[in-house]
Design a protein around this motif. Structure first.
Motif, short mmCIF file in Angstrom:
data_model
loop_
_atom_site.label_atom_id
_atom_site.label_comp_id
_atom_site.label_asym_id
_atom_site.label_seq_id
_atom_site.Cartn_x
_atom_site.Cartn_y
_atom_site.Cartn_z
N UNK A 316 0.77 -1.24 0.00
CA UNK A 316 0.00 0.00 0.00
C UNK A 316 0.80 1.28 0.00
N UNK A 317 2.13 1.21 -0.14
CA UNK A 317 2.92 2.43 -0.32
C UNK A 317 2.54 3.08 -1.64
N UNK A 318 2.88 4.36 -1.78
CA UNK A 318 2.60 5.04 -3.03
C UNK A 318 3.71 5.99 -3.42
N UNK A 319 3.92 6.13 -4.73
CA UNK A 319 4.82 7.17 -5.25
C UNK A 319 4.03 8.15 -6.10
N UNK A 320 2.77 7.78 -6.40
CA UNK A 320 1.86 8.64 -7.13
C UNK A 320 0.44 8.18 -6.81
N UNK A 321 -0.55 8.97 -7.16
CA UNK A 321 -1.94 8.61 -6.91
C UNK A 321 -2.41 7.70 -8.05
N UNK A 322 -2.33 6.39 -7.84
CA UNK A 322 -2.67 5.45 -8.92
C UNK A 322 -4.16 5.46 -9.24
N UNK A 323 -4.98 6.04 -8.35
CA UNK A 323 -6.42 6.10 -8.61
C UNK A 323 -6.74 7.04 -9.77
N UNK A 324 -5.77 7.90 -10.15
CA UNK A 324 -5.97 8.83 -11.26
C UNK A 324 -5.50 8.25 -12.58
N UNK A 325 -4.94 7.05 -12.56
CA UNK A 325 -4.54 6.39 -13.80
C UNK A 325 -5.77 6.01 -14.62
N UNK A 326 -5.58 5.64 -15.91
CA UNK A 326 -6.72 5.16 -16.71
C UNK A 326 -7.52 4.10 -15.95
N UNK A 437 -11.92 6.33 -5.12
CA UNK A 437 -13.02 7.21 -4.74
C UNK A 437 -12.68 8.06 -3.53
N UNK A 438 -13.56 8.07 -2.53
CA UNK A 438 -13.37 8.91 -1.35
C UNK A 438 -12.27 8.42 -0.42
N UNK A 439 -11.77 7.19 -0.62
CA UNK A 439 -10.73 6.65 0.26
C UNK A 439 -9.40 6.49 -0.48
N UNK A 440 -9.23 7.25 -1.55
CA UNK A 440 -7.99 7.18 -2.32
C UNK A 440 -6.80 7.67 -1.52
N UNK A 441 -7.03 8.64 -0.62
CA UNK A 441 -5.92 9.20 0.16
C UNK A 441 -6.03 8.88 1.65
N UNK A 442 -7.26 8.92 2.20
CA UNK A 442 -7.44 8.58 3.62
C UNK A 442 -8.90 8.23 3.88
N UNK A 443 -9.15 7.67 5.07
CA UNK A 443 -10.48 7.19 5.44
C UNK A 443 -11.14 8.09 6.49
N UNK A 444 -10.55 9.24 6.75
CA UNK A 444 -11.00 10.09 7.83
C UNK A 444 -12.40 10.67 7.66
N UNK A 445 -12.86 10.79 6.40
CA UNK A 445 -14.15 11.42 6.15
C UNK A 445 -15.33 10.44 6.22
N UNK A 446 -15.05 9.16 6.45
CA UNK A 446 -16.13 8.17 6.50
C UNK A 446 -16.89 8.27 7.83
N UNK A 447 -18.13 7.82 7.82
CA UNK A 447 -18.93 7.82 9.04
C UNK A 447 -18.39 6.80 10.04
N UNK A 448 -18.71 7.00 11.31
CA UNK A 448 -18.20 6.12 12.37
C UNK A 448 -18.63 4.67 12.15
N UNK A 449 -19.89 4.46 11.76
CA UNK A 449 -20.38 3.10 11.54
C UNK A 449 -19.62 2.38 10.45
#
Length: 479
Positions: A316-326, A437-449
């Motif tokens: 899960x390391x990253x050198x770039x945001x792979x979620x933005x790839x094709x 999607x919303x968890x491409x960088x972190x999970x902090x914005x998800x609801x507690x449940x």
């Protein structure tokens, strides 16, 4: 069920785990950080609770049974994740966030709810990295090297903890010796990785921290930009090498050390499949990125190699945001994480050997359609695999997919969009970390449940589904 013996072992293990909070406390003291108080308080709470659990049953001396091994394994990982959250809670994290971060660390998932890592206390950063290192090989395996000295047999714990369909094979005749051999190799790889990072230009603190999460195939970093923070081809190459090595069955590393030879790596069918799949994914990613002209050729080669190894091995390391790839590539790599690394490694996913056996079983069924009376054994390395193991692999994958489907629907019911729900669950259950999607960088914005569901999925993936689900069945509790 040996309940008193289980209580005694659990108390011992909790007291042992409390020592993990002393090193971060020393780091906080060294850097003059207020986090020192949080870790010393957590240490006292943990060791006192562990002592109170152990004290009433300290005289119990009985051999564990198989059921006891499963129960204590699940209990300890559950308790470990909860106690591991105490210092994070004392450092002003909410309960759901602290538990999520703790379970993510100890299960080597690498998903995080934190941002601004570069500005966090170093004691806290060190603690996150160390959680992953302890969880990498499994703290229970570490414990079985110690528990025999306390009069506790460890084979049942070892069988419940070690991943893979062939997990009852031992490297040495005695389980305690096996655990020691595994941790000797594990610690040696960690030291070599830290020295290599340091020599390549990392600060010593970062080199140690990243070596913990690299060899553990965890993915936590001390920087928001992860390995991309350094923008160094040399550091990326070192990381790729140790991710590759840590994703291989540690039994092969033991054989290599004992026989002073590396030929058995290629002789092992799982290792061959592991390397072949990584090579194929690298070629596909490189071709697609070159076709869409995302980067120059050298950067394409660097990024493709790194992200393929990092995601497929579930680091899960990253050198770039792979979620933005094709669009093809992020989902392709996410699918690859379901396979994960080799059995007996620190990686997550269903394991290469299971996928390989599924493929061979599928080929056998195809042949049976053409030749109904033919006999077609499933073979690995020229040896026939017992049908019982093949059936177990089919059962495991069926339960894995069914469990994934149920939890996926639970996440969709919480209001998450399809891509975020699917990738978040895949990343957590496969112990990968980064999603889409919303968890491409972190999970902090998800609801507690949602965080509670994903925390459970991390534990489910780390214990390879069956170890956790088996204690939820009525049959397990019958005498």
């Amino acid at each position: 069920m040996q309940y008193f013996q289980i209580q005694r072992i659990l108390g011992i293990l909790v007291m042992l785990f409390s020592s993990s909070m002393l090193l971060p406390a020393l780091v906080g003291f060294w850097y003059g950080e207020p986090a020192l108080e949080a870790f010393t308080t957590s240490f006292l709470i943990t060791i006192v609770v562990g002592f109170l659990i152990w004290l009433p049953v300290k005289g119990q001396r009985k051999e564990l049974r198989t059921r006891d091994g499963y129960l204590i394994t699940v209990l300890f990982w559950l308790v470990l994740g909860l106690f591991g959250a105490i210092p994070l809670f004392l450092l002003d994290m909410s309960v759901p966030d602290a538990v999520f971060e703790s379970f993510s660390g100890i299960t080597t998932t690498g998903a995080t709810v934190l941002t601004g890592l570069d500005d966090l206390p170093r004691a806290m950063l060190f603690y996150r990295q160390m959680l992953q290192w302890m969880g990498g090989m499994g703290i229970v395996v570490l414990a079985v090297a110690i528990l025999p000295m306390l009069g506790v047999g460890g084979m049942q714990l070892y069988r419940a903890e070690m991943p893979g369909p062939l997990k009852e094979n031992k490297l040495t005749p005695r389980i305690a010796e096996t655990a020691k051999v595994l941790w000797f190799i594990y610690a040696g790889l960690t030291l070599a990785c830290a020295l290599a990072y340091w020599a390549a230009g990392m600060e010593l603190f970062d080199a140690i921290g990243h070596s913990f999460s690299t060899v553990a195939i965890g993915g936590f970093s001390t920087h928001d930009a992860s390995i991309g923070y350094y923008d160094s081809a040399l550091i990326e190459s070192i990381c790729i090498l140790f991710m590759l090595v840590s994703g291989i069955n540690f039994a092969l590393h033991f054989l290599s050390w004992r026989q002073k030879s590396i030929k058995h790596y290629w002789q092992d069918p799982e290792c061959r499949a592991y390397v072949s799949v990584l090579g194929a994914l690298f070629l596909v990613c490189t071709a697609v990125l070159i076709h869409f002209e995302y980067y120059d050729t050298w950067t394409v080669l660097r990024y493709s190699a790194f992200q393929v190894v990092s995601i497929t091995t579930t680091t899960g390391f990253g050198v770039t945001d792979f979620s933005l790839w094709p669009t093809l590539l992020p989902f392709l790599l996410l699918y690859a994480s379901f396979m994960g690394a080799c059995a007996g490694s620190t990686g997550g996913g269903m394991k290469v050997i299971r996928v390989l056996l599924l493929y061979k079983q599928g080929s056998r069924e195809t042949k049976r359609l053409l030749h109904p009376r033919g006999v077609f054994p499933v073979k690995l390395g020229g040896r026939a695999v017992p049908d019982r193991i093949v059936e177990a692999v089919w059962g495991f994958c069926a339960v894995y997919v069914f469990t994934f489907a149920v939890m996926f629907l639970m996440l969709l019911s919480s209001g998450l969009d399809f891509v975020t729900a699917f990738s978040a669950l895949a990343a957590c259950m496969n112990n990968l970390g980064p999603g889409l999607g919303k968890v491409a960088t972190h999970y902090g914005d998800l609801e507690a449940g949602v965080k509670w569901i994903l925390s459970f999925s991390m534990l489910l993936g780390r214990l390879e589904v069956f170890t956790l689900l088996v204690i939820l069945t009525p049959m397990f509790w019958r005498r």
